[in-house]
Design an enzyme around this catalytic site. Sequence first.
Site, short mmCIF file in Angstrom:
data_model
loop_
_atom_site.label_atom_id
_atom_site.label_comp_id
_atom_site.label_asym_id
_atom_site.label_seq_id
_atom_site.Cartn_x
_atom_site.Cartn_y
_atom_site.Cartn_z
N HIS A 142 -67.91 -7.80 -39.95
CA HIS A 142 -67.26 -9.12 -40.02
C HIS A 142 -66.99 -9.68 -38.62
O HIS A 142 -67.30 -10.84 -38.33
CB HIS A 142 -65.95 -9.01 -40.81
CG HIS A 142 -65.12 -10.26 -40.77
ND1 HIS A 142 -65.51 -11.44 -41.38
CD2 HIS A 142 -63.92 -10.53 -40.17
CE1 HIS A 142 -64.58 -12.37 -41.17
NE2 HIS A 142 -63.61 -11.85 -40.44
N ARG A 151 -68.92 -17.56 -31.10
CA ARG A 151 -68.93 -17.30 -29.66
C ARG A 151 -70.36 -17.06 -29.20
O ARG A 151 -71.18 -17.97 -29.26
CB ARG A 151 -67.97 -16.12 -29.36
CG ARG A 151 -66.50 -16.55 -29.51
CD ARG A 151 -65.54 -15.41 -29.24
NE ARG A 151 -65.60 -14.37 -30.25
CZ ARG A 151 -64.77 -14.28 -31.30
NH1 ARG A 151 -63.82 -15.18 -31.47
NH2 ARG A 151 -64.89 -13.33 -32.19
N GLN A 249 -58.15 -23.60 -39.04
CA GLN A 249 -58.15 -22.44 -38.13
C GLN A 249 -58.83 -22.77 -36.81
O GLN A 249 -58.31 -22.47 -35.73
CB GLN A 249 -58.85 -21.26 -38.82
CG GLN A 249 -58.76 -19.96 -38.04
CD GLN A 249 -59.30 -18.77 -38.84
OE1 GLN A 249 -59.49 -18.85 -40.05
NE2 GLN A 249 -59.55 -17.66 -38.17
N TYR A 253 -56.24 -22.28 -33.57
CA TYR A 253 -56.04 -20.84 -33.32
C TYR A 253 -56.09 -20.40 -31.85
O TYR A 253 -55.68 -19.26 -31.56
CB TYR A 253 -56.98 -20.01 -34.19
CG TYR A 253 -58.29 -19.62 -33.56
CD1 TYR A 253 -59.30 -20.55 -33.38
CD2 TYR A 253 -58.52 -18.31 -33.16
CE1 TYR A 253 -60.50 -20.19 -32.83
CE2 TYR A 253 -59.73 -17.94 -32.59
CZ TYR A 253 -60.70 -18.88 -32.43
OH TYR A 253 -61.89 -18.51 -31.87
N LYS A 262 -53.90 -19.80 -42.54
CA LYS A 262 -53.75 -18.62 -43.38
C LYS A 262 -52.47 -18.67 -44.20
O LYS A 262 -52.41 -18.11 -45.29
CB LYS A 262 -53.68 -17.36 -42.49
CG LYS A 262 -54.88 -17.15 -41.58
CD LYS A 262 -56.01 -16.51 -42.34
CE LYS A 262 -57.14 -16.10 -41.40
NZ LYS A 262 -58.16 -15.31 -42.09
#
Lengths: 429, 429
Positions: A142, A151, A249, A253, A262
């Site tokens: 994950h 990224r 998010q 974040y 979340k």
Amino acid sequence: MPAKTNDPAKKTWLPVPLHSDFPIQNIPFGVFLTREDVITIGTRIGDHAIDLGALHQLGYFEGIPLTDDIFLQDTLNDFISDGKKTWRLVRNRISEIFDKNNATLQHNEEHKKIVLFTMDEIEMQLPVLIGDYTDFYSSKEHATNVGKMFRDPENALLPNWLHIPVGYHGRSSTIVPSGTPIYRPIGQTFPKGAETPVFGPSKLVDFELEMAFITTDANVLGESIPVDEAEDYIFGMVLFNDWSARDIQKWEYVPLGPFLAKSFASSISPWIVTMDALEPFRVESPKQEPTPMPYLQQNGKKSFDIHLQVDIAPENDEPTTVSKSNFKYMYWTMAQQLAHHTINGCKINSGDMMGSGTISGPTSDSYGSMLELAWQGTKPLTLKNGQTRKFIEDGDTVTIKGHCEKNGIRIGFGEVSSKLLPPFKSKTK
Amino acid sequence: MPAKTNDPAKKTWLPVPLHSDFPIQNIPFGVFLTREDVITIGTRIGDHAIDLGALHQLGYFEGIPLTDDIFLQDTLNDFISDGKKTWRLVRNRISEIFDKNNATLQHNEEHKKIVLFTMDEIEMQLPVLIGDYTDFYSSKEHATNVGKMFRDPENALLPNWLHIPVGYHGRSSTIVPSGTPIYRPIGQTFPKGAETPVFGPSKLVDFELEMAFITTDANVLGESIPVDEAEDYIFGMVLFNDWSARDIQKWEYVPLGPFLAKSFASSISPWIVTMDALEPFRVESPKQEPTPMPYLQQNGKKSFDIHLQVDIAPENDEPTTVSKSNFKYMYWTMAQQLAHHTINGCKINSGDMMGSGTISGPTSDSYGSMLELAWQGTKPLTLKNGQTRKFIEDGDTVTIKGHCEKNGIRIGFGEVSSKLLPPFKSKTK
């Protein structure tokens, strides 16, 4: 000690349907509302819920050091505080009471009427008051998938990931049991191409296939839990859907981590399956390279072979299985997570919950989120009814199931199933 | 309603030392252990603690809708759940009971013996059971300073900062009251020049000068709290030291935010000063540019003029004041923080705590952390005893004080004072 209770040959006098998650070898713990609107602590065999508060009042736990009201509570926290020895004594006793060869309760119709419920007579509640909830990020697959998408595909894993079971603090107040509908969150996002952030319902609501473990009181402020002792402080596990709003998010974040993306809701399965019940299903976890620091080193089978599955059912339609994964893929073990969590002296209380992080397997049909399954919307999934999904739509019900299976015995978690509703009608201007 | 209770002319029959934080206009709420080892809810006037449980049993709150045991509890959560109307009735009644012109308790020696304690007879406890703790990051000066040091001096503020009251979930289990010693945390760091991460005590333990507010039950799952109503759900405020391990933080915090760098301990002052007591000290908060989204827009005086000070005292030595700041510097208000926190439907419970984030002022002597005051160790502070400090050393006591002052009335918070000890003797291998 759990060996006898886990014996595959053991049978119960209660009916247990074929492929049930709840044979007499399971004996999970939960909290439910009875047909008389009373909240009690209970267990489950087959499709019967068993009122442990009533069993205790009737004297079936005689000889076990339990306070009178230990099961007449609306959370398992106090029972979990009693510690592993007591959990085991109670589990073993329940196993005896419902053993096919034990006539006592089996032939006491009056007691059975008080103690037994069918599942449709009761309403499952949150099993614990969760003081603190932590979510880890411990699936290498994950973390790699997310790193590739957001990224650098060539350096998908961040430098700390192989050294630290990365985790963060989550929101306890919005953890709800299976069956509680979830509202699509609203908030700020910054869509590609926009010049300023925009306000409105999240367009990218996702599930995260996780499991979570529940702890007992483990230490005092300042004290660390050695990795070799950590499992003693784990009461059991549940299935966990860590609902996520990917667009919220993305905008919020950096630098302090996920927050409103979340905290709108997280869902758990209502029966806590004990570590004793999971004992026969131990497996080795993936090889860790580089070798972790000494405080994280452990040997032996520290993971569990738990088959996991995610289904999506559009409103009034049949479900489609969108992922099949397994808990054993987790790179960091629960013991390592707990040892790391306390290495700084962080106090762990009874009823604290720690999520695994999204559990993705090595293949694209074993990924643990829509983000990965549909690869950022570039590979939409096709459901049985012909509809496609990039993320979760209003009216969809997401169901996570999980079970272990070995030597003809299946120990399961039931399910965590929740429907996504349109945004709450808010008073906000 | 609070006007009469806040009247600067009001006097009490209890002695109040000059410059006391606790005149009869304050009436904070806290929880303490009495000389008889009983835990009770109380308030404070001057240097006397007042047992509200005893006062209630003696009938002094007659006519106010309170359950019999509302003050005979070890947390304020249930009282806070009663809501703003009740808080105000109780505060007003306390103000009447201790009014110089009220003879009832003043001349009842028997009752006074039961109700009154001197501060050295009692031990302050954590005032609330904190279900969830959130920390914001709402000082523009602090966010800018950190951005300059760790990211890009030219673009110190991240793109979301002026749009969102950025925050993250923290750890509740390690929030402790003033006076509780803190252990230097151990953990993983990645020092400059090292090839792999190293293990050991943090070398960069820091304080963070913050304040925090305590909420009441505010909403149901899915529901947002409008910014204009948000203040109604805030019970009061405390001083807050958000202990931080900068080296642990640096290595762990990307991408999910601070975790073990913060969760080893956070300290609060034990008396919750109500919003009613702070009412006379309202001031405008800094101009917000760009204009926030509608759900965050508000007018009027939404901040508070609270003088803050941080002292460091080496072991057995006198304290040096290292920072003087003010709560009014906060860019985002508490109402905006709460409105933002719930815009996604996140449920807020009684006893939840929300930290302001480090409160740095515009000048280098008003910064809220050693990181900023000593600018990453490049400008060590000199203490009165001649020692220098880049961060906090073992044996140092860090004390945060705070008060408002206007029209001859001083409403204060007392202090949050905690000593940093060497690492806990751990069982960890």
